[in-house]
Write a protein that holds these residues in place. Structure first.
Motif, PDB file in Angstrom:
ATOM      1  N   ALA A 123      19.895  21.677 -29.804  1.00 32.25           N
ATOM      2  CA  ALA A 123      20.124  22.912 -29.038  1.00 32.25           C
ATOM      3  C   ALA A 123      20.974  23.888 -29.833  1.00 32.25           C
ATOM      4  N   VAL A 124      20.646  25.172 -29.720  1.00 31.93           N
ATOM      5  CA  VAL A 124      21.448  26.248 -30.302  1.00 31.93           C
ATOM      6  C   VAL A 124      22.448  26.677 -29.222  1.00 31.93           C
ATOM      7  N   ALA A 125      23.696  26.271 -29.396  1.00 28.61           N
ATOM      8  CA  ALA A 125      24.709  26.522 -28.369  1.00 28.61           C
ATOM      9  C   ALA A 125      25.730  27.535 -28.850  1.00 28.61           C
ATOM     10  N   ILE A 126      25.824  28.647 -28.136  1.00 24.87           N
ATOM     11  CA  ILE A 126      26.895  29.617 -28.368  1.00 24.87           C
ATOM     12  C   ILE A 126      27.938  29.361 -27.280  1.00 24.87           C
ATOM     13  N   ILE A 127      29.114  28.939 -27.711  1.00 23.29           N
ATOM     14  CA  ILE A 127      30.136  28.434 -26.795  1.00 23.29           C
ATOM     15  C   ILE A 127      31.302  29.426 -26.746  1.00 23.29           C
ATOM     16  N   VAL A 128      31.706  29.791 -25.564  1.00 21.65           N
ATOM     17  CA  VAL A 128      32.851  30.693 -25.386  1.00 21.65           C
ATOM     18  C   VAL A 128      33.822  30.049 -24.403  1.00 21.65           C
ATOM     19  N   PRO A 129      35.121  30.365 -24.507  1.00 21.26           N
ATOM     20  CA  PRO A 129      36.087  29.801 -23.544  1.00 21.26           C
ATOM     21  C   PRO A 129      35.810  30.296 -22.132  1.00 21.26           C
ATOM     22  N   HIS A 130      36.297  29.568 -21.142  1.00 20.12           N
ATOM     23  CA  HIS A 130      35.953  29.864 -19.743  1.00 20.12           C
ATOM     24  C   HIS A 130      36.411  31.239 -19.302  1.00 20.12           C
ATOM     25  N   HIS A 131      37.456  31.787 -19.922  1.00 18.04           N
ATOM     26  CA  HIS A 131      37.976  33.092 -19.504  1.00 18.04           C
ATOM     27  C   HIS A 131      37.381  34.246 -20.296  1.00 18.04           C
ATOM     28  N   SER A 132      36.427  33.974 -21.201  1.00 17.41           N
ATOM     29  CA  SER A 132      35.883  35.017 -22.068  1.00 17.41           C
ATOM     30  C   SER A 132      35.000  35.991 -21.280  1.00 17.41           C
ATOM     31  N   ALA A 133      35.022  37.258 -21.713  1.00 16.12           N
ATOM     32  CA  ALA A 133      34.165  38.282 -21.094  1.00 16.12           C
ATOM     33  C   ALA A 133      32.784  38.317 -21.742  1.00 16.12           C
ATOM     34  N   ILE A 134      32.582  37.568 -22.807  1.00 19.82           N
ATOM     35  CA  ILE A 134      31.286  37.544 -23.511  1.00 19.82           C
ATOM     36  C   ILE A 134      30.272  36.815 -22.634  1.00 19.82           C
TER      37      ILE A 134
ATOM     38  N   VAL B 256      21.676  16.932 -27.503  1.00 22.65           N
ATOM     39  CA  VAL B 256      22.389  16.619 -26.269  1.00 22.65           C
ATOM     40  C   VAL B 256      22.825  15.162 -26.409  1.00 22.65           C
ATOM     41  N   GLY B 257      24.063  14.981 -26.736  1.00 22.04           N
ATOM     42  CA  GLY B 257      24.580  13.664 -27.057  1.00 22.04           C
ATOM     43  C   GLY B 257      25.552  13.812 -28.205  1.00 22.04           C
ATOM     44  N   PRO B 258      25.945  12.712 -28.838  1.00 22.51           N
ATOM     45  CA  PRO B 258      26.918  12.783 -29.920  1.00 22.51           C
ATOM     46  C   PRO B 258      26.480  13.769 -30.997  1.00 22.51           C
ATOM     47  N   GLY B 259      27.377  14.652 -31.411  1.00 24.94           N
ATOM     48  CA  GLY B 259      27.041  15.624 -32.442  1.00 24.94           C
ATOM     49  C   GLY B 259      27.977  16.818 -32.391  1.00 24.94           C
ATOM     50  N   ASP B 260      27.625  17.849 -33.170  1.00 22.12           N
ATOM     51  CA  ASP B 260      28.502  19.008 -33.327  1.00 22.12           C
ATOM     52  C   ASP B 260      28.750  19.765 -32.031  1.00 22.12           C
ATOM     53  N   VAL B 261      27.721  19.898 -31.185  1.00 21.89           N
ATOM     54  CA  VAL B 261      27.911  20.687 -29.963  1.00 21.89           C
ATOM     55  C   VAL B 261      28.919  20.004 -29.037  1.00 21.89           C
ATOM     56  N   VAL B 262      28.729  18.722 -28.812  1.00 25.58           N
ATOM     57  CA  VAL B 262      29.645  17.984 -27.931  1.00 25.58           C
ATOM     58  C   VAL B 262      31.064  18.021 -28.480  1.00 25.58           C
ATOM     59  N   ASP B 263      31.204  17.834 -29.790  1.00 19.39           N
ATOM     60  CA  ASP B 263      32.545  17.837 -30.396  1.00 19.39           C
ATOM     61  C   ASP B 263      33.188  19.221 -30.328  1.00 19.39           C
ATOM     62  N   THR B 264      32.400  20.278 -30.518  1.00 22.17           N
ATOM     63  CA  THR B 264      32.940  21.640 -30.462  1.00 22.17           C
ATOM     64  C   THR B 264      33.383  21.990 -29.036  1.00 22.17           C
ATOM     65  N   VAL B 265      32.565  21.629 -28.053  1.00 23.65           N
ATOM     66  CA  VAL B 265      32.935  21.864 -26.651  1.00 23.65           C
ATOM     67  C   VAL B 265      34.244  21.150 -26.319  1.00 23.65           C
ATOM     68  N   ALA B 266      34.363  19.905 -26.794  1.00 21.15           N
ATOM     69  CA  ALA B 266      35.586  19.145 -26.517  1.00 21.15           C
ATOM     70  C   ALA B 266      36.800  19.788 -27.171  1.00 21.15           C
TER      71      ALA B 266
END
Length: 453
Positions: free
Chosen positions: A114-125, A193-203
């Protein structure tokens, strides 16, 4: 003339023997050879790709003892595709959004990232467009350049110049603190979706911001896929990247790239069939060795416009079910055996034709020897010399052809030569005797009387 036919016949026989010997050698190599060696690309030592390929080789060699694999390390998926294109490997791990090998075909789909663009919960983006003029963090790793390129494609779709979004490449653990310090406004991670960069970045982001990060969705995912077929529309389930708190908090449609095994177009069907089948049937075993094996799947045979066509050998298995090794081998035996059989038959006909022609010429030579013997019986001395020259030429031709004649023909030729030589000897003797019996003409003396005075 006889020497030419003899040499041609010998060459044809030698060619037939060599042809049959080659066919036998090929069959022996095919059936007796203990294994085939296949070269397969693998990522850098310690990478996820390297661990997965090691697991695959271990399982595949147990299932197919005749096949051996040689791991060929490459720097990244771009180098992997290039290695297949240049003929340096037989199986390559490729990614859909990098240049594909022109000589490659799909074997199996390994996973969807998955191509995940991750922003913090308070972001206006709230969308990719909002990233213009900001900085985005990308995890450091073998795929960082490909991930940055994927971002460029998405920015181009929204008519945003790629240089308007600054990138910083950071270890995953440092991405959350960088966002907290305002050094980056968002993160881009591409992974399963599982162990990898996206899960680690979200954490990493969740730990620092004390809240559940958000995953930006793509409402126009289908339109993006039509423009850039390297991507595919992908639904990430609720909690797919983080359990507590759940990230995302609801199913979100994003994009994905896929990894696949690619093989050369020239790979024999029987080999592609065996490898592809073994991957699908050994999926459970592979999952015990590598969690990345959980997403392995067969390519869609109903896709009328695939990004990289399925290898026909594996497509045949997917369409028609399992076939035994004997069934596959029998097909190759027909393909190879029929031309060999036809070729051997043609050579046999050629040899038979040349043998018949040689026998015909032997008969002509015998008749000529007999005819020369008959003419010699009445020839004068001048004609006899001419006939002797013809006899010599016929004798030389018979000697040259004698090694390829059967015993019966050699015996007949020997009798004809002896008969002709005796007739010539008798004629010489007769002419010599006749010449001795003919008296020589003598000059008469003429007496000349002296003149009278």
């Amino acid at each position: 003339m006889f020497g030419l036919f003899a040499k041609s016949r010998a060459m044809a026989i030698a060619a037939a023997i060599a042809f049959l010997a080659l066919a036998g050698a090929l069959a022996a190599v095919y059936f007796i050879s203990p294994h085939a060696m296949l070269r397969i690309t693998t990522g850098p030592e310690g990478s996820q790709a390297h661990r997965f390929i090691a697991a695959f080789i271990k399982v595949a060699e147990i299932q197919h003892p005749r096949i051996r694999f040689k791991a060929v390390p490459v720097a990244d998926v771009r180098a992997s595709a290039k290695a297949l294109e240049q003929g340096k490997v037989d199986i390559a791990v490729i990614r859909s959004d990098v240049p594909l090998p022109v000589n490659g075909e799909t074997l199996v789909i390994l996973r969807h990232d998955a191509v995940a663009i991750i922003v913090p919960h308070h972001s206006a983006i709230s969308s990719l467009v909002d990233l213009a003029g900001k900085t985005i963090a990308i995890p450091i790793g073998p795929a960082q350049n490909e991930n940055s390129h994927a971002l460029d494609l998405l920015l181009n779709y929204y008519s945003i110049a790629p240089d308007r979004v600054k990138r910083v490449f950071l270890p995953v653990a440092e991405i959350g603190p960088a966002i907290a310090r305002k050094q980056a406004a968002a993160a881009l991670a591409i992974g399963p979706v599982g162990p990898g960069d996206v899960v680690d970045t979200v954490a990493s982001i969740a730990r620092v911001t004390q809240g559940a990060p958000k995953i930006l969705g793509f409402d126009d995912a289908d339109a993006i896929v039509k423009r850039f077929p390297a991507f595919e529309s992908y639904d990430v389930p609720e909690g797919g990247f983080h359990a507590k708190p759940e990230v995302p908090d609801d199913t979100v449609t994003t994009l994905a790239v896929n990894y696949r095994f690619a093989v050369p177009i020239a790979m024999p069907d029987i080999v592609a069939n065996a490898i592809g089948r073994s991957i699908l049937t050994a999926k459970a075993q592979l999952m015990n060795l590598s969690p990345l094996a959980g997403q392995i799947e067969a390519p869609d045979v109903s896709d009328q416009n695939p990004m990289l066509p399925i290898h026909p050998g594996f497509a045949d298995y997917l369409n028609n079910g399992d076939q035994s090794f004997f069934d596959q081998a029998q097909r190759y035996l027909y393909i190879v055996g029929i031309p060999l059989s036809v070729g051997a038959s043609l050579l046999t006909l050629l040899v038979s034709s040349m043998s018949a022609r040689s026998a015909k010429n032997d008969r002509i030579a015998l008749r000529r020897l007999i005819a020369l013997a008959g003419e010699a019986a009445t020839a004068d001395r001048d004609r006899l010399e001419t006939l002797e020259q013809e006899l010599h030429e016929a004798f030389v031709a018979c000697v040259e052809a004698s090694s390829d004649s059967d015993k019966g023909e050699q015996w007949k030729t020997s009798l004809a030569i002896q008969h002709a030589m005796r007739r010539f000897e008798r004629r010489h003797a007769a002419l010599t005797a006749a010449s001795a019996a003919t008296p020589r003409a003598t000059d008469e003396s003429v007496e000349i009387s002296p003149p009278h005075s």
